[in-house]
Design a protein around this motif. Structure first.
Motif, PDB file in Angstrom:
ATOM      1  N   GLU A   1      -4.452   8.504 -24.051  1.00 44.43           N
ATOM      2  CA  GLU A   1      -5.541   7.315 -24.183  1.00 44.43           C
ATOM      3  C   GLU A   1      -6.561   8.174 -24.988  1.00 44.43           C
ATOM      4  O   GLU A   1      -7.463   7.903 -25.352  1.00 44.43           O
ATOM      5  N   GLY A   2      -5.840   9.562 -26.367  1.00 45.47           N
ATOM      6  CA  GLY A   2      -6.671   9.403 -27.511  1.00 45.47           C
ATOM      7  C   GLY A   2      -7.873  10.513 -27.016  1.00 45.47           C
ATOM      8  O   GLY A   2      -8.114  11.132 -27.917  1.00 45.47           O
ATOM      9  N   ALA A   3      -7.490  11.621 -25.734  1.00 47.07           N
ATOM     10  CA  ALA A   3      -8.931  12.510 -25.737  1.00 47.07           C
ATOM     11  C   ALA A   3      -8.369  13.804 -26.520  1.00 47.07           C
ATOM     12  O   ALA A   3      -7.212  13.804 -27.066  1.00 47.07           O
ATOM     13  N   ALA A   4      -9.214  14.509 -27.587  1.00 42.96           N
ATOM     14  CA  ALA A   4      -9.036  15.114 -28.772  1.00 42.96           C
ATOM     15  C   ALA A   4      -8.569  16.590 -28.192  1.00 42.96           C
ATOM     16  O   ALA A   4      -7.511  16.774 -29.035  1.00 42.96           O
ATOM     17  N   ALA A   5      -8.447  16.931 -26.232  1.00 42.07           N
ATOM     18  CA  ALA A   5      -8.113  18.343 -26.505  1.00 42.07           C
ATOM     19  C   ALA A   5      -7.697  17.971 -24.979  1.00 42.07           C
ATOM     20  O   ALA A   5      -9.187  17.502 -24.063  1.00 42.07           O
ATOM     21  N   VAL A   6      -6.916  18.571 -24.415  1.00 43.13           N
ATOM     22  CA  VAL A   6      -5.988  18.209 -23.025  1.00 43.13           C
ATOM     23  C   VAL A   6      -5.401  19.398 -22.810  1.00 43.13           C
ATOM     24  O   VAL A   6      -5.053  20.143 -23.114  1.00 43.13           O
ATOM     25  N   HIS A   7      -6.989  20.640 -21.916  1.00 42.99           N
ATOM     26  CA  HIS A   7      -6.128  22.189 -21.162  1.00 42.99           C
ATOM     27  C   HIS A   7      -5.832  21.396 -19.569  1.00 42.99           C
ATOM     28  O   HIS A   7      -6.503  21.043 -18.446  1.00 42.99           O
ATOM     29  N   PHE A   8      -4.469  22.345 -19.409  1.00 49.87           N
ATOM     30  CA  PHE A   8      -4.309  21.971 -18.048  1.00 49.87           C
ATOM     31  C   PHE A   8      -4.116  23.295 -17.518  1.00 49.87           C
ATOM     32  O   PHE A   8      -3.760  24.241 -18.211  1.00 49.87           O
ATOM     33  N   GLN A   9      -4.248  23.356 -16.005  1.00 47.56           N
ATOM     34  CA  GLN A   9      -5.047  24.451 -15.661  1.00 47.56           C
ATOM     35  C   GLN A   9      -3.753  24.553 -13.908  1.00 47.56           C
ATOM     36  O   GLN A   9      -4.114  23.866 -13.370  1.00 47.56           O
ATOM     37  N   ASP A  10      -3.157  25.221 -14.261  1.00 50.11           N
ATOM     38  CA  ASP A  10      -2.356  25.367 -12.859  1.00 50.11           C
ATOM     39  C   ASP A  10      -2.846  27.193 -11.913  1.00 50.11           C
ATOM     40  O   ASP A  10      -2.356  27.572 -13.364  1.00 50.11           O
ATOM     41  N   PHE A  11      -2.249  27.660 -10.428  1.00 45.03           N
ATOM     42  CA  PHE A  11      -2.331  28.772 -10.062  1.00 45.03           C
ATOM     43  C   PHE A  11      -1.246  29.700 -10.562  1.00 45.03           C
ATOM     44  O   PHE A  11      -1.037  30.169 -10.994  1.00 45.03           O
ATOM     45  N   ASN A  12       0.075  28.843 -10.447  1.00 43.72           N
ATOM     46  CA  ASN A  12       1.577  29.364 -11.591  1.00 43.72           C
ATOM     47  C   ASN A  12       1.786  29.411 -12.326  1.00 43.72           C
ATOM     48  O   ASN A  12       2.132  28.220 -12.581  1.00 43.72           O
ATOM     49  N   ALA A  13       1.826  29.680 -12.753  1.00 45.53           N
ATOM     50  CA  ALA A  13       2.463  29.985 -14.669  1.00 45.53           C
ATOM     51  C   ALA A  13       3.459  29.877 -14.537  1.00 45.53           C
ATOM     52  O   ALA A  13       3.981  28.344 -15.898  1.00 45.53           O
ATOM     53  N   GLU A  14       4.434  29.696 -13.448  1.00 40.17           N
ATOM     54  CA  GLU A  14       5.689  29.120 -13.281  1.00 40.17           C
ATOM     55  C   GLU A  14       6.158  27.198 -13.114  1.00 40.17           C
ATOM     56  O   GLU A  14       6.302  26.505 -13.838  1.00 40.17           O
ATOM     57  N   VAL A  15       4.623  26.736 -12.664  1.00 30.72           N
ATOM     58  CA  VAL A  15       4.617  25.337 -12.813  1.00 30.72           C
ATOM     59  C   VAL A  15       5.042  25.052 -13.542  1.00 30.72           C
ATOM     60  O   VAL A  15       5.316  24.132 -14.318  1.00 30.72           O
ATOM     61  N   LEU A  16       4.012  25.423 -14.357  1.00 29.35           N
ATOM     62  CA  LEU A  16       3.326  25.543 -16.001  1.00 29.35           C
ATOM     63  C   LEU A  16       4.300  25.251 -16.960  1.00 29.35           C
ATOM     64  O   LEU A  16       5.013  23.917 -17.335  1.00 29.35           O
ATOM     65  N   ARG A  17       5.194  26.105 -17.016  1.00 28.13           N
ATOM     66  CA  ARG A  17       6.101  26.586 -17.748  1.00 28.13           C
ATOM     67  C   ARG A  17       7.669  25.297 -17.744  1.00 28.13           C
ATOM     68  O   ARG A  17       8.283  25.178 -18.347  1.00 28.13           O
ATOM     69  N   CYS A  18       7.220  25.531 -15.969  1.00 27.78           N
ATOM     70  CA  CYS A  18       9.048  24.846 -15.653  1.00 27.78           C
ATOM     71  C   CYS A  18       8.798  23.451 -15.668  1.00 27.78           C
ATOM     72  O   CYS A  18      10.086  22.349 -15.126  1.00 27.78           O
ATOM     73  N   LEU A  19       7.796  22.901 -15.464  1.00 32.27           N
ATOM     74  CA  LEU A  19       7.614  21.418 -14.965  1.00 32.27           C
ATOM     75  C   LEU A  19       6.611  20.411 -15.943  1.00 32.27           C
ATOM     76  O   LEU A  19       6.425  19.229 -16.540  1.00 32.27           O
ATOM     77  N   THR A  20       5.092  21.398 -15.794  1.00 32.50           N
ATOM     78  CA  THR A  20       4.052  20.593 -17.094  1.00 32.50           C
ATOM     79  C   THR A  20       4.063  20.299 -18.329  1.00 32.50           C
ATOM     80  O   THR A  20       4.552  19.045 -18.657  1.00 32.50           O
ATOM     81  N   ILE A  21       4.883  21.456 -18.576  1.00 30.09           N
ATOM     82  CA  ILE A  21       4.860  21.628 -20.513  1.00 30.09           C
ATOM     83  C   ILE A  21       6.289  20.732 -20.712  1.00 30.09           C
ATOM     84  O   ILE A  21       5.606  19.614 -21.098  1.00 30.09           O
ATOM     85  N   PRO A  22       7.279  20.525 -20.128  1.00 35.83           N
ATOM     86  CA  PRO A  22       8.177  19.779 -20.220  1.00 35.83           C
ATOM     87  C   PRO A  22       7.921  18.159 -20.063  1.00 35.83           C
ATOM     88  O   PRO A  22       8.546  17.648 -20.607  1.00 35.83           O
ATOM     89  N   ASN A  23       7.170  17.993 -18.681  1.00 41.76           N
ATOM     90  CA  ASN A  23       6.973  16.197 -18.711  1.00 41.76           C
ATOM     91  C   ASN A  23       6.122  15.965 -19.980  1.00 41.76           C
ATOM     92  O   ASN A  23       5.857  14.644 -20.260  1.00 41.76           O
TER      93      ASN A  23
END
Ligand SMILES: C[S@@+](CC[C@H](N)C(=O)[O-])C[C@H]1O[C@@H](n2cnc3c(N)ncnc32)[C@H](O)[C@@H]1O
Length: 309
Positions: A149-171
């Motif tokens: 929707e045009g946000a200038a910056a989106v920062h994602f936080q999760d408890f687990n680095a593994e979730v970010l690597r295996c799911l959030t980033i690929p998503n």
């Protein structure tokens, strides 16, 4: 998270349209629990780290199989990985101090996207040029929607680095890649959008977040314009640290928090109302109910908006 209901594969079901009730009038948060949060023995949390999108240490067992999710007429893409593939744990919603449920897509994240889209359509919200933090992101679909929707910056936080690597980033990659089908082609991404990923416990992850101001009343541009969070208020033991994080991270005085979650999480003690009692007690933020969802797939779910008074 005994009360969380999902389909047979443990994934969120789309809320049905006729049970999604929107509330436009502001009202104060309802504090119905006043007792102090239960104390549990402290388990040292994993270290806070920034996860780089270029990091490619995804276990080969955690192959990112993409599938579409339709939310309110928009198709987003999500991966499917499980706790055994990523953590070597038997399939589980939650392992306190180790894994906090980020690999599953919870119903609240779809409620949140739906509420955001409704507010965008009514002209109440625009992400254009705005800074967004998704707290407890897991799949990260609300943050991905804000990016689209045009946000200038989106920062994602999760408890687990593994979730970010295996799911959030690929998503995120699947949703912005022109190669993915079907693609959310009716939406646009800000050309220079800044997307970053942060892992760590809410009690200390603010030290890493680039837009967190050291002064809560900083009018010099610190803080996030929007904080999005879905299904983050289930544990009574985390409500205060979560509130402290959003209070530190939200831009003063105009930032807005969108919170989706269940009214009560039976068995784990938290819930939207219990979180609102923490907010109310502090007295610096006010809350209004945006939507109530009673589709029979779980106990009552809600979306709330929080702003500074
Ligand atoms: C139930 S999952 C919800 C995931 C996603 N928002 C959704 O709705 O599908 C709860 C999320 O909260 C985060 N979380 C819970 N406790 C946390 C804590 N103490 N510190 C940091 N993150 C936490 C985890 O990262 C996890 O992804």
């Amino acid at each position: 998270m005994a009360a969380a209901q999902a389909n047979s594969e443990g994934e969120a079901q789309k809320p049905s349209a006729d049970t999604f009730r929107l509330f436009s009038s502001a009202g104060s948060g309802v504090g119905i629990f006043d007792d102090a949060a239960q104390q549990v023995p402290a388990i040292p949390p994993p270290p806070c780290v920034e996860v780089l999108a270029s990091e490619s240490d995804v276990p080969s067992s955690a192959k990112h199989n993409v599938e579409p999710v339709n939310v309110d007429g928009v198709t987003l893409l999500k991966g499917r990985v499980n706790t055994r593939q990523v953590f070597g744990l038997s399939n589980s919603d939650l392992v306190p101090g180790k894994y906090e449920g980020g690999l599953k897509l919870w119903e609240g994240s779809l409620d949140l996207i739906k509420a955001l889209r409704s507010d965008i359509k009514s002209g109440l919200v625009s992400f254009g040029e705005k800074r967004v933090l998704e707290v407890g992101c897991g799949h990260g679909l609300p943050g991905i929607s804000a990016l689209l929707e045009g946000a200038a910056a989106v920062h994602f936080q999760d408890f687990n680095a593994e979730v970010l690597r295996c799911l959030t980033i690929p998503n995120l990659n699947a949703n912005i890649s022109g190669k993915s089908q079907p693609s959310p082609s009716n939406l646009t991404i800000c050309d220079k959008a800044e997307v970053r990923y942060f892992a760590g416990d809410w009690s200390e992850v603010d030290k890493l977040l680039p837009h967190v101001s050291t002064d809560a009343k900083d009018n010099g541009g610190g803080g996030y314009d929007f904080i999005l969070m879905a299904e983050t208020v289930y544990s009574i033991n985390s409500l205060q640290i979560l509130y402290n994080l959003i209070k530190k991270s939200l831009r003063h005085p105009d930032g807005v928090v969108y919170m989706a979650g269940k009214k009560y999480y039976f068995g784990v003690g938290g819930g939207t109302r219990r979180f609102l009692s923490v907010v109310e007690k502090d007295g610096v933020m006010t809350s209004s109910l945006v939507a109530e969802i009673t589709d029979g797939s779980s106990n009552v779910r809600e979306v709330w908006k929080l702003t500074f008074k």
